[in-house]
Design an enzyme around this catalytic site. Structure first.
Site, mmCIF file in Angstrom:
data_model
loop_
_atom_site.group_PDB
_atom_site.id
_atom_site.type_symbol
_atom_site.label_atom_id
_atom_site.label_comp_id
_atom_site.label_asym_id
_atom_site.label_seq_id
_atom_site.Cartn_x
_atom_site.Cartn_y
_atom_site.Cartn_z
ATOM 1 N N ASP A 1 0.872 -1.179 0.000
ATOM 2 C CA ASP A 1 0.000 0.000 0.000
ATOM 3 C C ASP A 1 0.911 1.232 0.000
ATOM 4 O O ASP A 1 1.390 1.632 -1.054
ATOM 5 C CB ASP A 1 -0.885 -0.101 1.251
ATOM 6 C CG ASP A 1 -2.058 0.860 1.251
ATOM 7 O OD1 ASP A 1 -2.606 1.128 0.173
ATOM 8 O OD2 ASP A 1 -2.437 1.337 2.330
ATOM 9 N N ASP B 1 -7.347 -9.254 6.092
ATOM 10 C CA ASP B 1 -8.314 -9.037 7.168
ATOM 11 C C ASP B 1 -8.743 -7.594 7.300
ATOM 12 O O ASP B 1 -8.063 -6.669 6.865
ATOM 13 C CB ASP B 1 -7.700 -9.441 8.516
ATOM 14 C CG ASP B 1 -6.709 -8.376 9.014
ATOM 15 O OD1 ASP B 1 -5.776 -8.038 8.263
ATOM 16 O OD2 ASP B 1 -6.899 -7.864 10.130
HETATM 17 P P1 IMP Z 1 1.828 -0.368 3.881
HETATM 18 O O1 IMP Z 1 2.913 -0.303 4.883
HETATM 19 O O2 IMP Z 1 0.988 0.859 3.840
HETATM 20 O O3 IMP Z 1 2.304 -0.760 2.504
HETATM 21 O O4 IMP Z 1 0.826 -1.429 4.461
HETATM 22 C C1 IMP Z 1 0.694 -2.686 3.989
HETATM 23 C C2 IMP Z 1 -0.084 -3.490 5.004
HETATM 24 O O5 IMP Z 1 -1.329 -2.863 5.356
HETATM 25 C C3 IMP Z 1 -0.420 -4.805 4.366
HETATM 26 O O6 IMP Z 1 0.559 -5.765 4.707
HETATM 27 C C4 IMP Z 1 -1.805 -5.101 4.911
HETATM 28 O O7 IMP Z 1 -1.697 -5.922 6.052
HETATM 29 C C5 IMP Z 1 -2.403 -3.767 5.317
HETATM 30 N N1 IMP Z 1 -3.379 -3.297 4.298
HETATM 31 C C6 IMP Z 1 -3.257 -2.249 3.439
HETATM 32 N N2 IMP Z 1 -4.353 -2.106 2.667
HETATM 33 C C7 IMP Z 1 -5.189 -3.119 3.020
HETATM 34 C C8 IMP Z 1 -6.496 -3.539 2.555
HETATM 35 O O8 IMP Z 1 -7.126 -2.984 1.644
HETATM 36 N N3 IMP Z 1 -7.012 -4.637 3.178
HETATM 37 C C9 IMP Z 1 -6.373 -5.323 4.164
HETATM 38 N N4 IMP Z 1 -5.162 -4.957 4.626
HETATM 39 C C10 IMP Z 1 -4.576 -3.864 4.065
HETATM 40 MG MG MG Z 2 -4.281 -6.485 8.555
#
Ligand code: IMP
Ligand code: MG
Length: 181
Positions: free
Chosen positions: A101, A161
């Site tokens: 993300d 989740d």
């Molecule tokens: P980042 O550090 O923002 O890239 O976050 C990634 C983490 O956020 C992933 O490993 C997911 O566990 C969680 N995440 C981000 N978007 C979603 C979503 O749409 N559904 C579920 N989990 C999400």
């Molecule tokens: Mg999660």
């Protein structure tokens, strides 16, 4: 609660794409043994399916990361809270992630793994939301890129989740994006 979930990617389509990805990844590691490192817990289901489609010798390990975000203060703390003992030095490491993300979680983990001097380090993500990126980072393989406006919905199922729920759904679905509390 399950009735609030709309199907985004049905089970058979997920299975087809995971099989395809397994072949593709397999071709780039021919003759090598791969250290598969699954990012818990979101990649659990994906990893379980993917390793059975990889025509390779491999070992499987798990790592878990927590992130506490204080957006207002602009502060992000990320911490590795659990990992099985993983020999990384000199290994061909394939990190299996659920969703990329902002990229913050993954970039932290990649830096940590690099410190252990793997022979190679590549990333396979179930879902990539490139428009949400805060850190420039691209998975080597992605099963499903998700773009705006869909990237605005929260994905659940197939290991993903919301508040620990919905991980057991056999498809990837969406729920309206939960409001921050
Ligand atoms: P980042 O550090 O923002 O890239 O976050 C990634 C983490 O956020 C992933 O490993 C997911 O566990 C969680 N995440 C981000 N978007 C979603 C979503 O749409 N559904 C579920 N989990 C999400
Ligand atoms: Mg999660």
């Amino acid at each position: 609660m399950r009735d609030q979930v709309s199907v985004l990617i049905p089970e058979d389509q997920v299975a087809r794409r995971v099989a395809e990805l397994g072949e593709e990844i397999g071709r780039s590691y021919v003759g090598r043994e791969v250290t598969v490192l699954g990012l818990m817990k979101g990649s659990l289901v994906f990893m379980a399916d993917l390793i059975r489609k990889l025509p390779l010798d491999l070992t499987v390990h798990l790592v878990r990361v927590t992130s506490q975000r204080e957006q207002a203060a602009g502060r992000v703390l990320t911490e590795i809270v659990f990992s099985t003992s993983v020999p990384l030095e000199g290994r061909d490491v394939l990190l299996v992630a659920d969703i990329v993300d902002t990229g913050i979680t993954l970039s932290y983990l990649l830096a940590h793994i690099h410190e252990h001097a793997p022979a190679s380090l590549r990333v396979c993500a179930l879902v990539d939301k490139p428009e949400a990126r805060k850190i420039d980072l691209h998975p080597d393989w992605t099963a499903f890129p998700v773009h705006e406006p869909l990237a605005d919905r929260f994905l659940v199922g197939y290991g993903l989740d919301w508040m620990e729920r919905f991980r057991g759904l056999p498809f990837i679905g969406t729920i309206p994006r939960p409001q921050p509390r």
